[in-house]
Design an enzyme around this catalytic site. Structure first.
Site, mmCIF file in Angstrom:
data_model
loop_
_atom_site.group_PDB
_atom_site.id
_atom_site.type_symbol
_atom_site.label_atom_id
_atom_site.label_comp_id
_atom_site.label_asym_id
_atom_site.label_seq_id
_atom_site.Cartn_x
_atom_site.Cartn_y
_atom_site.Cartn_z
ATOM 1 N N TYR A 48 -23.865 13.004 12.491
ATOM 2 C CA TYR A 48 -23.724 11.887 11.556
ATOM 3 C C TYR A 48 -24.121 12.340 10.141
ATOM 4 C CZ TYR A 48 -24.284 7.210 9.603
ATOM 5 O OH TYR A 48 -24.158 6.087 8.832
ATOM 6 N N PHE A 66 -0.375 2.533 -9.802
ATOM 7 C CA PHE A 66 -0.068 2.528 -8.380
ATOM 8 C C PHE A 66 -0.598 1.203 -7.830
ATOM 9 C CE2 PHE A 66 -0.715 3.432 -3.867
ATOM 10 C CZ PHE A 66 0.611 3.680 -3.553
ATOM 11 N N THR A 67 0.050 0.695 -6.775
ATOM 12 C CA THR A 67 -0.269 -0.653 -6.274
ATOM 13 C C THR A 67 -1.766 -0.852 -6.010
ATOM 14 O OG1 THR A 67 0.282 0.178 -4.072
ATOM 15 C CG2 THR A 67 2.003 -1.050 -5.220
ATOM 16 N N ASP A 71 -5.653 11.094 -10.730
ATOM 17 C CA ASP A 71 -5.353 10.774 -9.328
ATOM 18 C C ASP A 71 -4.527 11.940 -8.791
ATOM 19 O OD1 ASP A 71 -4.265 9.964 -6.928
ATOM 20 O OD2 ASP A 71 -3.683 7.967 -7.604
ATOM 21 N N LYS A 119 -2.385 12.637 1.769
ATOM 22 C CA LYS A 119 -1.286 13.329 1.083
ATOM 23 C C LYS A 119 -1.759 14.747 0.744
ATOM 24 C CE LYS A 119 0.531 9.015 -0.758
ATOM 25 N NZ LYS A 119 1.993 8.956 -0.772
ATOM 26 N N ARG A 152 10.332 -0.063 -3.224
ATOM 27 C CA ARG A 152 9.459 0.222 -4.359
ATOM 28 C C ARG A 152 10.087 -0.454 -5.567
ATOM 29 N NH1 ARG A 152 4.427 2.329 -2.656
ATOM 30 N NH2 ARG A 152 4.595 0.102 -2.476
ATOM 31 N N PHE A 199 3.853 -6.871 -0.439
ATOM 32 C CA PHE A 199 4.812 -5.949 0.181
ATOM 33 C C PHE A 199 4.330 -5.415 1.526
ATOM 34 C CE2 PHE A 199 2.577 -1.973 -0.612
ATOM 35 C CZ PHE A 199 1.735 -2.308 -1.666
HETATM 36 N N1 F0G Z 1 -2.723 7.069 -5.332
HETATM 37 C C1 F0G Z 1 -1.452 7.406 -5.110
HETATM 38 C C2 F0G Z 1 -0.669 8.100 -6.186
HETATM 39 C C3 F0G Z 1 -0.856 7.122 -3.880
HETATM 40 O O1 F0G Z 1 0.410 7.461 -3.668
HETATM 41 C C4 F0G Z 1 -1.615 6.469 -2.886
HETATM 42 C C5 F0G Z 1 -1.033 6.102 -1.608
HETATM 43 C C6 F0G Z 1 -2.949 6.139 -3.166
HETATM 44 C C7 F0G Z 1 -3.476 6.470 -4.405
HETATM 45 C C8 F0G Z 1 -3.801 5.452 -2.148
HETATM 46 O O2 F0G Z 1 -4.148 6.353 -1.155
HETATM 47 O O3 F0G Z 1 -3.108 5.431 0.943
HETATM 48 O O4 F0G Z 1 -4.990 7.085 1.040
HETATM 49 O O5 F0G Z 1 -5.392 4.770 0.305
HETATM 50 N N2 F0G Z 1 0.202 6.060 -1.389
HETATM 51 C C9 F0G Z 1 0.815 5.728 -0.098
HETATM 52 C C10 F0G Z 1 2.332 5.752 -0.223
HETATM 53 C C11 F0G Z 1 0.338 4.471 0.495
HETATM 54 O O6 F0G Z 1 2.977 5.489 0.780
HETATM 55 O O7 F0G Z 1 2.878 6.082 -1.272
HETATM 56 P P1 F0G Z 1 -4.415 5.889 0.367
#
Ligand code: F0G
Length: 482
Positions: A80, A132-133, A223, A266, A389, A455
């Site tokens: 842990y 980003f969303t 990012d 990613k 998107r 979405f």
């Molecule tokens: N920043 C970027 C540029 C991303 O593309 C994503 C996630 C995140 C932050 C958030 O990361 O999913 O690990 O919490 N993109 C995914 C996509 C969801 O399908 O494009 P996460």
């Protein structure tokens, strides 16, 4: 690979790996696909994977792992606190980014949560190349707002601009002057800018933004979730990077950043995430939040196996054979679609192939969600699931009207080393048929609409019986073929 010359073929993206583990796929008959998309509320997020042939929803956590990653997972130390696995990951992060402080978190948006909570106050404004969303949501939940300072070329669907993700320095300067330095907690650059089609940022631009931020004493946040594709584009499209190793380019980028965060779903081709810092004070401020929201400081909500895989994944992200695979497959997919006259984002970027739904289904009104309608139609005719998107991914205006997105795209993600060229050619062929029959595609309307990030789990229904007509035409042309 671009380094290979062919005799008869013009060029081919050539894999520098072989496949040793496979997963069986299903391609359902079209009537069952129609049923499945309706059960999923016409939202590709809500499809069951058993009903999907090519899962091109995202590259998040879906890249194929290497034998070295799988082997490393067996070495995971599950303690842990103070696990050996953590220290291996920390060293890999320090080496990759050339920085001294690391905070683990369970994924990218968890980093955004911690960063927004620590840095954003009500009334603050965060300038960035593009939102980003999840990033925008976390900033807004802390009372801040986002201003995009992209170059005009960024949202031009067809363009020759190699670095559409670049920040417009004049716009950034104007925002800083108008808002005032005290209300700008940081400037954010998103590598491989997701929502405009996985478009890269140039190292030259990052260095200029850093100089401007320094002049106003504003931290620069990067990012790095989509950094691998971006590094490939820096190497092949940017003169000042062409003689540098991938690791050297990554260091040039990270040298400009005061704060870096990434989704290891990613970057690292595993699952997890983390915040990387140069400054001890900032690290001390944030480290208390990790055990509250994520997990103890030596795992941050990640499984130790995924941490081992991430450590190796970061090392492999400096290998041109690995990082070229996604962009080169996307470029090939794009080349085939363009030869059929299908409107796509150019130049092709990373992450996935992006179709311009605004043009593909120009007869559908913006308020009836062009990209979401096209994503549903693509699933029906091919069994491939992409991701909307566009306007559905936006938040509505305060007066309740639709905020029509600047780009209305369907993304067909190509998780790295997962799909074959024949699968891509199959899908391109189905898309060519759909394009010829595009007049049959109709719009969608919400039947269930969550207030935040609709979405993900919102449900929609077709505005007419267009889907039945599409299926009838498919059967007329393809008979009993799947
Ligand atoms: N920043 C970027 C540029 C991303 O593309 C994503 C996630 C995140 C932050 C958030 O990361 O999913 O690990 O919490 N993109 C995914 C996509 C969801 O399908 O494009 P996460």
């Amino acid at each position: 690979m671009t380094r290979i010359k062919f005799f008869k073929e013009e060029s081919l993206p050539l894999e520098m790996h072989k496949v040793r583990i496979v997963q069986k796929l299903n391609l359902l008959p079209i009537e069952q696909r129609l049923k499945a998309i309706n059960e999923a509320g016409n939202n590709t997020f809500l499809l069951k994977n058993r009903d999907v042939y090519l899962d091109m929803l995202t590259d998040s956590g879906t890249n194929a792992m290497s034998d070295r990653q799988l082997a490393a997972m067996m070495m995971a130390d599950d303690s842990y606190a103070g696990s050996e696995t953590y220290y291996r990951l920390e060293q890999a992060v320090f080496k990759f980014f050339n920085k001294s402080y690391f905070l683990p978190a369970h994924q990218g948006r968890a980093c955004e949560h911690i960063l927004a909570k620590t840095l954003v106050k009500p009334g603050d404004v965060v300038p960035m190349n593009y939102h980003f969303t999840t990033t925008k949501t976390h900033i807004e939940l802390c009372g801040g707002s986002v201003i995009e300072v992209f170059k005009d070329e960024a949202v031009k669907i067809t363009s020759e601009e190699p670095f559409k993700g670049d920040i417009d320095l004049d716009k950034l300067k104007k925002v800083i002057e108008e808002v005032g330095r005290d209300h700008i907690p940081f400037v954010r650059i998103e590598m491989g800018t997701n929502l405009i089609g996985g478009q890269p940022v140039s190292v030259g631009n990052i260095e200029e933004v850093k100089a401007l931020c320094d002049a106003y004493n504003i931290p620069l946040m990067i990012d790095a979730s989509l950094l691998t594709d971006n590094l490939y584009f820096n190497k092949v499209r940017e003169e000042s990077c062409k003689d540098l190793s991938i690791q050297e380019i990554a260091h040039r980028i990270s040298a400009c950043a005061d704060i870096i965060y990434f989704s290891a779903r990613k970057l690292g081709s595993a699952k997890g995430g983390g915040i990387v810092l140069a400054d001890k004070d900032l690290y001390d401020k944030m480290k208390t939040l990790i055990p509250v929201y994520e997990g103890f400081l030596t795992y941050g909500g990640m499984s130790t196996r995924e941490m081992e895989a991430t450590a190796i994944g970061l090392e492999e992200a400096t290998d041109i054979d690995m990082i070229s695979h996604g962009p080169e497959f996307i470029a090939e997919f794009s080349r085939i679609l363009q030869s059929y006259g299908i409107p796509v984002v150019t130049p092709s970027g990373g992450l996935g192939l992006h179709i311009n739904a605004r043009e593909f289904v120009s007869h559908i009104k913006g308020e009836e969600y062009q990209a979401a309608s096209l994503a549903a139609a693509i699933y029906i005719v091919s069994g491939a699931r992409g991701m909307e998107r566009g306007t559905v991914s936006e938040t509505k205006n305060p007066d309740g009207s639709e905020h029509i997105a600047s780009c209305e795209l369907v993304r067909l993600a190509l998780p790295r080393r997962v799909f074959t060229l024949s699968q891509i050619r199959y899908l391109a062929d189905r898309l060519a048929w759909l394009y010829e029959n595009r007049h049959l595609i109709g719009g969608l309307k919400f039947t269930e609409e969550p207030e935040v990030m609709r979405f993900f789990i919102g449900r929609l229904a077709p505005v007419s019986d267009w889907q039945e007509k599409l299926v009838a035409k498919f059967k007329e042309d393809f008979g009993d073929s799947l």
